[in-house]
Structures are given as structure tokens and as C-alpha cells.
Design a protein around this motif. Structure first.
Motif, PDB file in Angstrom:
ATOM      1  N   TYR A 377       0.805  -1.028  -0.392  1.00 19.23           N
ATOM      2  CA  TYR A 377      -0.265   0.066   0.288  1.00 19.23           C
ATOM      3  C   TYR A 377       0.950   1.153   0.019  1.00 19.23           C
ATOM      4  O   TYR A 377       1.657   1.420   0.749  1.00 19.23           O
ATOM      5  CB  TYR A 377      -0.876  -0.033   1.223  1.00 19.23           C
ATOM      6  N   LYS A 378       1.070   2.265  -0.608  1.00 22.09           N
ATOM      7  CA  LYS A 378       1.886   2.813  -1.123  1.00 22.09           C
ATOM      8  C   LYS A 378       1.380   4.153  -1.257  1.00 22.09           C
ATOM      9  O   LYS A 378       1.490   5.338  -1.906  1.00 22.09           O
ATOM     10  CB  LYS A 378       2.224   2.693  -2.797  1.00 22.09           C
ATOM     11  N   LYS A 379       0.264   4.756  -0.307  1.00 22.48           N
ATOM     12  CA  LYS A 379      -1.045   5.843  -0.487  1.00 22.48           C
ATOM     13  C   LYS A 379       0.241   6.441   0.841  1.00 22.48           C
ATOM     14  O   LYS A 379      -0.444   5.665   1.764  1.00 22.48           O
ATOM     15  CB  LYS A 379      -2.187   5.886  -0.256  1.00 22.48           C
ATOM     16  N   GLN A 380       0.272   7.849   0.984  1.00 21.42           N
ATOM     17  CA  GLN A 380       0.811   8.571   2.397  1.00 21.42           C
ATOM     18  C   GLN A 380      -0.580   9.274   2.517  1.00 21.42           C
ATOM     19  O   GLN A 380      -0.355  10.643   1.814  1.00 21.42           O
ATOM     20  CB  GLN A 380       2.156   9.364   1.928  1.00 21.42           C
ATOM     21  N   GLU A 381      -0.765   8.401   2.850  1.00 21.85           N
ATOM     22  CA  GLU A 381      -2.823   9.350   3.258  1.00 21.85           C
ATOM     23  C   GLU A 381      -3.217   9.255   4.777  1.00 21.85           C
ATOM     24  O   GLU A 381      -3.817   9.899   5.246  1.00 21.85           O
ATOM     25  CB  GLU A 381      -3.987   8.376   2.560  1.00 21.85           C
ATOM     26  N   PHE A 382      -2.177   8.574   5.887  1.00 19.71           N
ATOM     27  CA  PHE A 382      -2.677   7.789   7.394  1.00 19.71           C
ATOM     28  C   PHE A 382      -1.826   9.016   8.093  1.00 19.71           C
ATOM     29  O   PHE A 382      -1.135   9.210   7.966  1.00 19.71           O
ATOM     30  CB  PHE A 382      -2.231   6.391   7.599  1.00 19.71           C
ATOM     31  N   ASP A 383      -2.722   9.729   9.059  1.00 20.04           N
ATOM     32  CA  ASP A 383      -2.673  10.829   9.935  1.00 20.04           C
ATOM     33  C   ASP A 383      -2.062   9.621  11.374  1.00 20.04           C
ATOM     34  O   ASP A 383      -1.393  10.725  11.926  1.00 20.04           O
ATOM     35  CB  ASP A 383      -3.462  11.653  10.486  1.00 20.04           C
ATOM     36  N   LEU A 384      -1.914   8.699  11.176  1.00 20.98           N
ATOM     37  CA  LEU A 384      -1.505   8.041  11.886  1.00 20.98           C
ATOM     38  C   LEU A 384      -1.690   6.633  11.915  1.00 20.98           C
ATOM     39  O   LEU A 384      -2.261   5.777  11.507  1.00 20.98           O
ATOM     40  CB  LEU A 384      -2.314   8.210  13.736  1.00 20.98           C
ATOM     41  N   ALA A 385      -0.040   6.041  12.404  1.00 25.72           N
ATOM     42  CA  ALA A 385      -0.025   4.528  12.191  1.00 25.72           C
ATOM     43  C   ALA A 385       0.421   3.322  13.004  1.00 25.72           C
ATOM     44  O   ALA A 385       0.975   3.705  14.158  1.00 25.72           O
ATOM     45  CB  ALA A 385       1.488   4.260  10.402  1.00 25.72           C
ATOM     46  N   LEU A 386      -0.119   2.731  13.434  1.00 24.76           N
ATOM     47  CA  LEU A 386      -0.078   1.519  15.008  1.00 24.76           C
ATOM     48  C   LEU A 386       0.537   0.611  14.542  1.00 24.76           C
ATOM     49  O   LEU A 386       0.169  -0.439  14.029  1.00 24.76           O
ATOM     50  CB  LEU A 386      -1.172   1.313  15.425  1.00 24.76           C
ATOM     51  N   PHE A 387       1.566   0.212  15.047  1.00 24.28           N
ATOM     52  CA  PHE A 387       2.615  -0.865  14.966  1.00 24.28           C
ATOM     53  C   PHE A 387       2.419  -1.739  16.323  1.00 24.28           C
ATOM     54  O   PHE A 387       3.533  -1.621  17.485  1.00 24.28           O
ATOM     55  CB  PHE A 387       4.021  -1.161  14.356  1.00 24.28           C
ATOM     56  N   ARG A 388       1.569  -3.028  16.557  1.00 25.77           N
ATOM     57  CA  ARG A 388       2.409  -3.714  17.684  1.00 25.77           C
ATOM     58  C   ARG A 388       2.580  -4.977  17.523  1.00 25.77           C
ATOM     59  O   ARG A 388       1.536  -5.802  16.874  1.00 25.77           O
ATOM     60  CB  ARG A 388       0.880  -4.157  18.512  1.00 25.77           C
ATOM     61  N   ALA A 389       3.827  -6.111  17.415  1.00 23.23           N
ATOM     62  CA  ALA A 389       4.533  -7.291  17.320  1.00 23.23           C
ATOM     63  C   ALA A 389       3.870  -7.412  15.693  1.00 23.23           C
ATOM     64  O   ALA A 389       4.263  -8.490  15.452  1.00 23.23           O
ATOM     65  CB  ALA A 389       3.106  -8.143  17.828  1.00 23.23           C
ATOM     66  N   ALA A 390       4.887  -5.758  15.232  1.00 16.42           N
ATOM     67  CA  ALA A 390       4.804  -5.875  13.947  1.00 16.42           C
ATOM     68  C   ALA A 390       6.277  -5.926  13.466  1.00 16.42           C
ATOM     69  O   ALA A 390       6.385  -6.259  12.252  1.00 16.42           O
ATOM     70  CB  ALA A 390       4.315  -4.542  12.959  1.00 16.42           C
ATOM     71  N   GLY A 391       6.992  -6.481  14.017  1.00 15.45           N
ATOM     72  CA  GLY A 391       8.576  -6.452  13.560  1.00 15.45           C
ATOM     73  C   GLY A 391       9.440  -6.048  14.126  1.00 15.45           C
ATOM     74  O   GLY A 391       9.104  -4.373  14.930  1.00 15.45           O
ATOM     75  N   ARG A 392      10.567  -5.759  13.789  1.00 11.06           N
ATOM     76  CA  ARG A 392      11.840  -4.562  14.354  1.00 11.06           C
ATOM     77  C   ARG A 392      12.120  -3.188  13.632  1.00 11.06           C
ATOM     78  O   ARG A 392      11.073  -3.115  12.770  1.00 11.06           O
ATOM     79  CB  ARG A 392      13.327  -4.667  14.182  1.00 11.06           C
ATOM     80  N   ILE A 393      11.367  -1.868  14.282  1.00 16.85           N
ATOM     81  CA  ILE A 393      11.931  -0.579  13.662  1.00 16.85           C
ATOM     82  C   ILE A 393      12.242  -0.672  12.584  1.00 16.85           C
ATOM     83  O   ILE A 393      11.386   0.288  11.501  1.00 16.85           O
ATOM     84  CB  ILE A 393      11.870   0.200  14.787  1.00 16.85           C
ATOM     85  N   ASP A 394      13.795  -0.817  12.981  1.00 17.62           N
ATOM     86  CA  ASP A 394      14.745  -0.661  11.265  1.00 17.62           C
ATOM     87  C   ASP A 394      14.300  -1.478  10.231  1.00 17.62           C
ATOM     88  O   ASP A 394      14.570  -0.656   9.056  1.00 17.62           O
ATOM     89  CB  ASP A 394      16.204  -0.980  12.305  1.00 17.62           C
ATOM     90  N   LYS A 395      13.505  -1.992  10.341  1.00 14.55           N
ATOM     91  CA  LYS A 395      13.048  -3.370   9.227  1.00 14.55           C
ATOM     92  C   LYS A 395      11.617  -2.364   8.375  1.00 14.55           C
ATOM     93  O   LYS A 395      11.224  -3.161   7.277  1.00 14.55           O
ATOM     94  CB  LYS A 395      12.574  -4.835   8.865  1.00 14.55           C
ATOM     95  N   LEU A 396      11.518  -1.589   9.152  1.00 14.73           N
ATOM     96  CA  LEU A 396       9.783  -1.169   8.630  1.00 14.73           C
ATOM     97  C   LEU A 396       9.776   0.214   8.542  1.00 14.73           C
ATOM     98  O   LEU A 396       8.430   0.896   8.220  1.00 14.73           O
ATOM     99  CB  LEU A 396       9.128  -1.240   9.786  1.00 14.73           C
ATOM    100  N   VAL A 397      10.995   0.629   7.915  1.00 20.30           N
ATOM    101  CA  VAL A 397      11.113   2.385   7.951  1.00 20.30           C
ATOM    102  C   VAL A 397      10.688   2.711   6.678  1.00 20.30           C
ATOM    103  O   VAL A 397      10.132   3.478   6.295  1.00 20.30           O
ATOM    104  CB  VAL A 397      12.503   2.825   7.851  1.00 20.30           C
ATOM    105  N   LYS A 398      10.805   2.094   5.530  1.00 18.43           N
ATOM    106  CA  LYS A 398      10.128   1.249   4.489  1.00 18.43           C
ATOM    107  C   LYS A 398       9.041   2.124   4.678  1.00 18.43           C
ATOM    108  O   LYS A 398       8.037   2.672   3.982  1.00 18.43           O
ATOM    109  CB  LYS A 398      10.778   0.642   3.712  1.00 18.43           C
TER     110      LYS A 398
END
Length: 459
Positions: A377-398
């Protein structure tokens, strides 16, 4: 207080008590095992008084065993303490000799590197489930392991097939052992202690079957003459009653936690959480939504943890939850923020189907489930993204940069042990225009800490 009074007590008992006088190292070995298990039971019940008592019993037995060795002129308490201190100083060169071991994984690696045989030190008398897990963990350190839980899950299927095809008693014995070993491997990948899981299952079966017997006796029935079909019917009724009691207990914990967090609620909100619990129980065994152990702590481990950043969520309008799973943290937040629009990313089909049904049953509006990976999903449209148990932060930067619009925020739910993750990703995040911050929040029920990583994209 020193140990001298306890040592003196044991010495007196060895001289004056006929039972204590006859004990040997061999005669007391089972007593030590028993006391260790009683200590485990006290810990699992979180009974502090019992924990103190059982630790005292273990200390008494250790003192008693040392006294026996002293009488044979083999060792006394001073020698035992010296040997123990020497051993543990050698095991911790990063503390006492200035050796560099950067984290707990490096420490464990050092301990095992010092062994000539990776299986050295595993007692032959260790309970079989625990031994199997230890053997697998040590083999895994040398790279002999599945990449994910899918591997041992497939292996279990294979072992069941081989057990079905076995013809002799010897073959069945061997294949059943292989099946149990594979089950332990799956438990390890799911981060479930197989001993704890089986102990919990034993306890649950005993409680439920006692209730079945009591129910049938209350009806004037002789349990030995009741058909299997009737016992099974009462068994299912007991399951339903236990589930009901479990849901009521979870709701009480939820209300207590909400009060402590100063989050207002009404009967409509509680009704939604009740239905949420009912659906989680309904899907238990069909879809792996949460761990088996978590079914006794849904309110404080999932609902309340989801709501911990309540104050940080206010004011957002369009929110996404990456790897939504069973709906944490997005669904509890949506219940309290009905005007917010949510998108839930969950690539696993069965979990996505559960979420669709959950949203419908709770009557939630403006919630979309996307059965795809967030990376797609490549639309920069969210004003908040939540991550819980989704993996390491450095792997999710993209992924973050693809989802969050300028001026938007990101919240990661992490444990205190994962604080280093922010450091690994910080430079890259700042280069991409993210301000980084963090908060440590406390669970109102068990006082465990949640480390929130909060990112704000400059716009």
C-alpha cells in the motif's frame, strides 16, 4: 540475618531426630524435586506467601544436604559458597573481567561456546518436554532450525501420517516420540513453554471433569453407568459455563483497568467488549489469534495495553493498524473513538476474515480490512500508523514512509527489552524527516511496562 542459625538447626536435627538422622543424599533427592515443583506452582499462582514458604523449604533442604556432605568430610557451607562464587564469576566475564558482551544473546552465546559438547549439562532426569526444548534451543544456536513455526507445523502433520501408517508397537512408540518432539518444536517457535502449556491443560481437564462428575451426581446419576454421549453433552455444557465465567472475570479486570486509566465507559462500550471476548473464544482452536495462555488475560494483556496510549490517539482522524491480527490495538481504540476512520492491514486470510466478522458483529463503522501486506500500500494518507508485534523498527522504516503523510505520527508498542530498536533506526528516521520520541507506560493491572516509540513526520 546470616545462615548460621539455620545451619545450627539442621545440625541439631541430624543429631536428635530419628527421621532426620537416617536421611541421605539419595533419600532426599525426590524431596528437593517436590519442593522445586511446589515453588513453581506458587509462582504460577502468584502467591507471595507460598513463594516465601517454598523458597524456605528449598533453602532448608540445601542446608540439610550440605550438612550430610560435611559429616562425610566432603564439603561445608563455606566451601560451597566459595565454589559457587567462583563459578558464576567465570560465567560473567563481562561483569568481572571487562570482556565485551553487548547483549543477553551474546552472553548466552559465550556460555555455550565454552562447552565442548552443545548438549553438555542437560540432566538425563530432566522432564522430557523441558529436555526436548533445551536440546532444540542448543541445536538452533548452530543454525539447525526452522525459519518459522510453519516448519514444525508441517512436521507435525508428517509425524501424524507416519504414526497412522505404523504397524508394530515399536514403530508406534518411535513415531509417537517423534510427534511429541515436533510439538515441542512448534511450542518453542510460538514462544510457549510446553511444560506450562501441558500443566495448564492438565489443570483445566481435571477441573472440568470434576464438574462433570459433580453435575451428573447432582442429577442422581451413577457416573459409571452414564453413556459417553451424555458425559460429552455435560462436558460441553461445562465448557460453556467456564467460558461465561472467564468472560465475566475479563470484564471485571477491564473495568478496573479503565477506572485506573481514567477512561470513561458506558454499558454500550462494555457490551462491545463482551462480544469481542465471545468471538475470541469462539475462534479459539480454529484460528491462532492469541496464545493459549493469553485466553486467561485478554483484558489486561491486550485490551488495556491497546488503550495505554489513549491520550496520544486523540485528535487523529485516519488511522492504520499494521499486522492487525486479532484486532489489537485498533479495535479497542475504535470502540472508544467511533468517529475515527481505521484501515486494518492483515495479510493472513483467516485472520482477515475474523476481523471482518468482528467489525460487523460490533457494529463498527468506517473500518476497512485489507487482506494484504502494508508494504503493498503506497499512499501516504494516514495521519497515524499503529504497530504492535509487527517486527523491528529498522526493518519497517520503508513501510512507515509509504503510509504516513507529512505531519502524521507513528506509534510502536514495544517491551522495555526492545528499547535498543529505536537506536538502530534513529539516524535513518531523522534523515527521512521523522522526529523520534518515546514514553514508558505502566499496565494498570500487573504494572508491567510498555515502551511506546512515537515518531512524527515533519511536513
Amino acid at each position: 540475618m546470616k545462615l548460621d542459625p539455620l545451619i545450627e538447626l539442621v545440625s541439631i536435627l541430624r543429631k536428635k531426630c530419628p527421621w532426620d538422622r537416617t536421611q541421605t543424599l539419595k533419600s532426599l533427592k525426590n524431596n528437593l524435586i517436590e519442593e522445586a515443583y511446589e515453588f513453581v506452582e506458587a509462582v504460577e499462582a502468584n502467591d507471595i506467601a507460598a513463594i516465601k514458604e517454598e523458597l524456605g523449604d528449598i533453602l532448608f533442604l540445601v542446608t540439610f544436604l550440605v550438612q550430610i556432605l560435611k559429616e562425610k568430610q566432603r564439603m561445608d557451607f563455606d566451601e560451597l559458597i566459595k565454589l559457587t562464587i567462583k563459578k558464576y564469576k567465570e560465567k560473567h566475564p563481562h561483569v568481572f573481567k571487562g570482556e565485551k558482551l553487548k547483549d543477553q544473546d551474546a552472553v548466552v552465546e559465550f556460555w555455550h561456546r565454552s562447552k565442548s559438547d552443545i548438549f553438555e549439562g542437560i540432566p538425563k532426569t530432566l522432564p522430557a518436554l523441558q529436555a526436548a526444548r533445551t536440546i532444540q534451543e542448543r541445536a538452533a544456536r548452530l543454525g539447525f532450525d526452522w525459519q518459522s513455526s510453519a516448519g514444525p507445523l508441517r512436521k507435525i502433520g508428517e509425524e501424524i501420517g507416519e504414526l497412522n501408517r505404523s504397524k508394530t508397537e515399536t514403530e508406534r512408540f518411535e513415531e509417537l516420540g517423534d510427534l511429541l518432539f515436533a510439538c515441542v518444536n512448534l511450542a518453542r517457535h510460538l514462544r510457549i513453554d510446553p511444560e506450562d502449556a501441558l500443566r495448564s491443560a492438565n489443570k483445566k481437564f481435571v477441573e472440568r471433569f470434576r464438574n462433570v462428575v459433580s453435575e451428573l451426581e447432582g442429577m442422581g446419576r451413577d457416573i459409571r453407568k452414564v453413556s459417553l454421549e451424555e458425559m460429552d453433552r455435560v462436558w460441553e455444557e461445562q465448557k460453556g459455563q467456564q467460558r461465561s465465567k472467564g468472560i465475566e472475570a475479563e470484564l471485571r479486570i477491564l473495568k478496573l483497568g479503565l477506572n485506573k486509566l481514567k477512561i470513561s465507559y458506558d454499558t454500550k462500550i462494555l457490551k462491545k467488549f463482551r462480544r469481542y471476548l465471545e468471538l475470541l473464544y469462539e475462534y479459539r482452536g480454529r484460528v491462532h489469534l492469541i496464545s493459549k495462555l493469553d485466553y486467561t488475560r485478554i483484558a489486561h494483556k491486550h485490551f488495556l495495553v491497546s488503550l495505554l496510549p489513549y491520550q496520544f490517539i486523540k485528535g487523529h482522524k485516519y488511522v492504520c493498524d499494521v499486522g492487525a491480527g486479532a484486532g489489537f490495538p485498533s479495535i479497542p481504540l475504535k470502540i472508544f473513538f467511533p468517529d475515527m476512520k481505521f484501515v486494518l492491514f492483515e495479510s493472513r486470510k483467516k485472520k482477515a476474515e475474523f476481523l471482518v466478522r468482528l467489525i460487523k458483529e460490533l457494529g463498527l463503522k468506517d473500518v476497512e480490512v485489507r487482506a494484504e501486506r502494508a508494504e503493498e500500500y503506497k499512499k501516504q494518507e494516514f495521519d497515524l500508523a499503529l504497530f504492535r508485534a509487527a517486527g523491528r523498527i529498522d526493518k519497517l522504516v520503508k513501510v512507515i514512509t509509504q503510509l504516513v503523510k507529512p505531519g502524521g505520527e507513528v506509534i510502536f508498542y514495544k517491551g522495555l527489552g526492545q528499547r535498543k530498536e529505536l537506536g538502530y533506526a534513529q539516524k535513518r528516521l531523522r534523515r527521512l524527516g521523522f522526529q523520534t520520541g518515546s514514553e514508558v507506560l505502566s499496565n494498570p493491572i500487573d504494572k508491567s511496562s510498555v515502551f511506546l516509540v512515537i515518531l512524527k513526520r515533519q511536513g
